[in-house]
Design an enzyme around this catalytic site. Structure first.
Site, mmCIF file in Angstrom:
data_model
loop_
_atom_site.group_PDB
_atom_site.id
_atom_site.type_symbol
_atom_site.label_atom_id
_atom_site.label_comp_id
_atom_site.label_asym_id
_atom_site.label_seq_id
_atom_site.Cartn_x
_atom_site.Cartn_y
_atom_site.Cartn_z
ATOM 1 N N GLU A 63 0.222 3.674 1.725
ATOM 2 C CA GLU A 63 0.287 4.134 3.118
ATOM 3 C C GLU A 63 1.669 3.872 3.716
ATOM 4 O OE1 GLU A 63 -1.835 5.490 5.842
ATOM 5 O OE2 GLU A 63 -2.449 6.425 3.990
ATOM 6 N N SER B 220 0.809 -1.214 0.000
ATOM 7 C CA SER B 220 0.000 0.000 0.000
ATOM 8 C C SER B 220 0.847 1.272 0.000
ATOM 9 C CB SER B 220 -0.868 -0.021 1.260
ATOM 10 O OG SER B 220 -1.370 1.259 1.544
ATOM 11 N N TYR C 298 -1.754 0.786 10.549
ATOM 12 C CA TYR C 298 -2.016 0.104 9.271
ATOM 13 C C TYR C 298 -0.778 0.149 8.376
ATOM 14 C CZ TYR C 298 -3.694 -0.686 4.546
ATOM 15 O OH TYR C 298 -3.820 -1.147 3.259
HETATM 16 O O1 F7E Z 1 -8.969 8.234 3.578
HETATM 17 C C1 F7E Z 1 -9.343 11.699 4.767
HETATM 18 C C2 F7E Z 1 -8.479 10.757 5.581
HETATM 19 O O2 F7E Z 1 -10.041 6.167 4.482
HETATM 20 C C3 F7E Z 1 -8.422 9.086 2.617
HETATM 21 C C4 F7E Z 1 -7.237 2.197 2.018
HETATM 22 O O3 F7E Z 1 -7.689 1.497 0.885
HETATM 23 O O4 F7E Z 1 -5.925 3.653 0.650
HETATM 24 C C5 F7E Z 1 -6.928 3.648 1.654
HETATM 25 O O5 F7E Z 1 -6.490 4.334 2.817
HETATM 26 C C6 F7E Z 1 -8.149 10.465 3.218
HETATM 27 C C7 F7E Z 1 -7.410 10.434 4.551
HETATM 28 O O6 F7E Z 1 -8.303 6.013 2.620
HETATM 29 C C8 F7E Z 1 -12.687 11.431 6.146
HETATM 30 O O7 F7E Z 1 -8.004 11.398 6.760
HETATM 31 C C9 F7E Z 1 -11.314 13.015 5.620
HETATM 32 O O8 F7E Z 1 -6.424 11.441 4.576
HETATM 33 O O9 F7E Z 1 -10.522 6.849 2.101
HETATM 34 P P1 F7E Z 1 -9.558 6.778 3.206
HETATM 35 P P2 F7E Z 1 -6.783 5.873 3.102
HETATM 36 O O10 F7E Z 1 -6.643 6.111 4.544
HETATM 37 O O11 F7E Z 1 -5.957 6.739 2.203
HETATM 38 C C10 F7E Z 1 -4.683 3.041 1.015
HETATM 39 C C11 F7E Z 1 -3.780 3.052 -0.200
HETATM 40 C C12 F7E Z 1 -4.847 1.703 1.625
HETATM 41 O O12 F7E Z 1 -3.999 0.828 1.475
HETATM 42 C C13 F7E Z 1 -5.988 1.518 2.561
HETATM 43 O O13 F7E Z 1 -6.290 0.146 2.769
HETATM 44 O O14 F7E Z 1 -9.383 11.091 3.487
HETATM 45 N N1 F7E Z 1 -10.709 11.847 5.309
HETATM 46 N N2 F7E Z 1 -12.539 12.792 6.124
HETATM 47 C C14 F7E Z 1 -11.533 10.833 5.621
HETATM 48 N N3 F7E Z 1 -11.397 9.501 5.498
HETATM 49 C C15 F7E Z 1 -12.431 8.717 5.898
HETATM 50 N N4 F7E Z 1 -12.341 7.373 5.756
HETATM 51 N N5 F7E Z 1 -13.590 9.254 6.432
HETATM 52 C C16 F7E Z 1 -13.763 10.611 6.577
HETATM 53 O O15 F7E Z 1 -14.789 11.069 7.059
#
Ligand code: F7E
Length: 326
Positions: free
Chosen positions: A128, A126, A150
């Site tokens: 991440e 990932s 993670y």
């Molecule tokens: O967050 C911001 C949050 O949860 C993206 C997974 O597939 O991609 C994914 O991880 C961004 C972050 O994805 C909310 O803080 C703001 O900066 O959609 P996400 P992620 O954390 O990037 C990677 C490549 C993986 O490997 C993972 O498995 O958006 N954000 N407000 C929010 N995020 C969430 N979930 N919810 C909110 O309300």
């Protein structure tokens, strides 16, 4: 010889798209599932491949179940997509995250190495793992600096994969995938949380949407394009690691603007920033450079972020519309 694939995480977004791709290529498919609940199979059903997959009960944290799965499936290729994949939950459950995303990788690698070492292996790594980035675009030579439990757990899984390749000569490849979304994305991830809310607001079921850090920037691609890269990695003579990304980065704020405006709405009238949703440490910006995948695999993304978001809004409008009719 018929190719046989064992997919962990078959019930997730990527598992479903990969099953659809491999089914189209004539593979015999086996999927590892924790329980045989039919509820979790909705994605496979939606893509019309539920009947094409033989389900094997098992869990990445249970080594004996993985031996059984490999012995039953006799796979020519294993795709390890199973994970605790929600970054936000990894602070609340760091040990479970590490068990599944780190030890789980050791377990599946061991089961393959001991039972069927010639099997080709794909590890879902990932972006991440890059975390606190200091350069404009991340590629295979960018240093890792994970920012969440993670990210740390995925980094261990990545290095185990590299190590098994180097220690035992296994055909083990790691795909460092940047964010990839689709109408089959879980509601906990920000794109789908937004497109679902757009549909509910448009259809009068909701009025506001609470989000965390909307200044975060992500490189969002389409999951259907990305599973093709996974497959291509295992068709190469030599195993290797590849960054898979679009090369375009968008803020959460801009992503909201695109999604809301597709439904004729202004996000500023509905989105509320709620500090309770901020993560203890976030990844501010990710942008991948997939030049190596393009050069070696001949892979390039086909779907641009605006097209992707509009398709997700359309799918959620249909879903929420059906709920209302029911
Ligand atoms: O967050 C911001 C949050 O949860 C993206 C997974 O597939 O991609 C994914 O991880 C961004 C972050 O994805 C909310 O803080 C703001 O900066 O959609 P996400 P992620 O954390 O990037 C990677 C490549 C993986 O490997 C993972 O498995 O958006 N954000 N407000 C929010 N995020 C969430 N979930 N919810 C909110 O309300």
């Amino acid at each position: 010889m018929t190719k046989r694939a064992l997919i962990t995480g078959i019930t997730g977004q990527d598992g479903a798209y990969l099953a659809q791709l491999l089914h189209g290529k004539g593979y015999e498919l086996f999927g590892l599932v924790a329980r045989r609940g039919t509820e979790s199979l909705w994605r496979l059903r939606e893509l019309g491949v539920e009947q094409a997959v033989s389900l094997i009960q098992g869990d990445l944290t249970d080594l004996s179940s993985l031996f059984r799965a490999v012995e039953t499936a006799q796979p020519t290729e294993v795709y390890n997509l199973g994970a605790q994949s929600f970054v936000g939950a990894s602070w609340a459950q760091p040990a479970v995250t590490a068990q599944v995303n780190s030890i789980g990788v050791v377990n599946i690698l061991e089961a393959v190495r001991r039972s069927r070492p010639e099997t080709r292996f794909y590890q879902a790594s990932s972006s991440e793992m890059f975390g606190l980035v200091r350069n404009d675009a991340q590629d295979e030579s960018t240093p890792f600096y994970p920012r969440s439990p993670y990210g740390v757990s995925k980094l261990a899984g990545h290095w185990f994969t590299v190590n098994y390749r180097e220690s035992y000569g296994m055909h083990a490849s790691s795909g460092i995938l940047f964010n990839h979304e689709s109408p089959l994305r879980g509601l906990e991830f920000v794109t789908r949380k937004v497109t679902d809310a757009v549909a509910r607001i448009k259809l009068g079921k909701q009025s506001e949407l609470r989000l965390g850090n909307i200044d975060a920037q992500r490189d969002w691609g389409f999951a259907g394009d990305y599973v093709e890269a996974m497959w291509l990695m295992l068709q190469q003579d030599k195993p290797d690691d590849y960054v898979i990304a679009t090369g375009t980065t968008t803020t959460v704020r801009e992503m909201c603007r695109i999604a809301f405006s597709h439904a004729g709405l202004n996000y500023e009238n509905h989105v509320i920033v709620d500090p309770k949703l901020f993560r203890p440490a976030d990844v501010d910006m990710l942008r991948g450079n997939a030049a190596k995948a393009q050069r070696v695999l001949g892979w390039r993304p086909k779907t641009e972020v605006t097209t992707l978001l509009r398709a997700m809004v359309d799918a959620d409008m249909r879903r929420v519309g059906r709920e209302r009719a029911a």
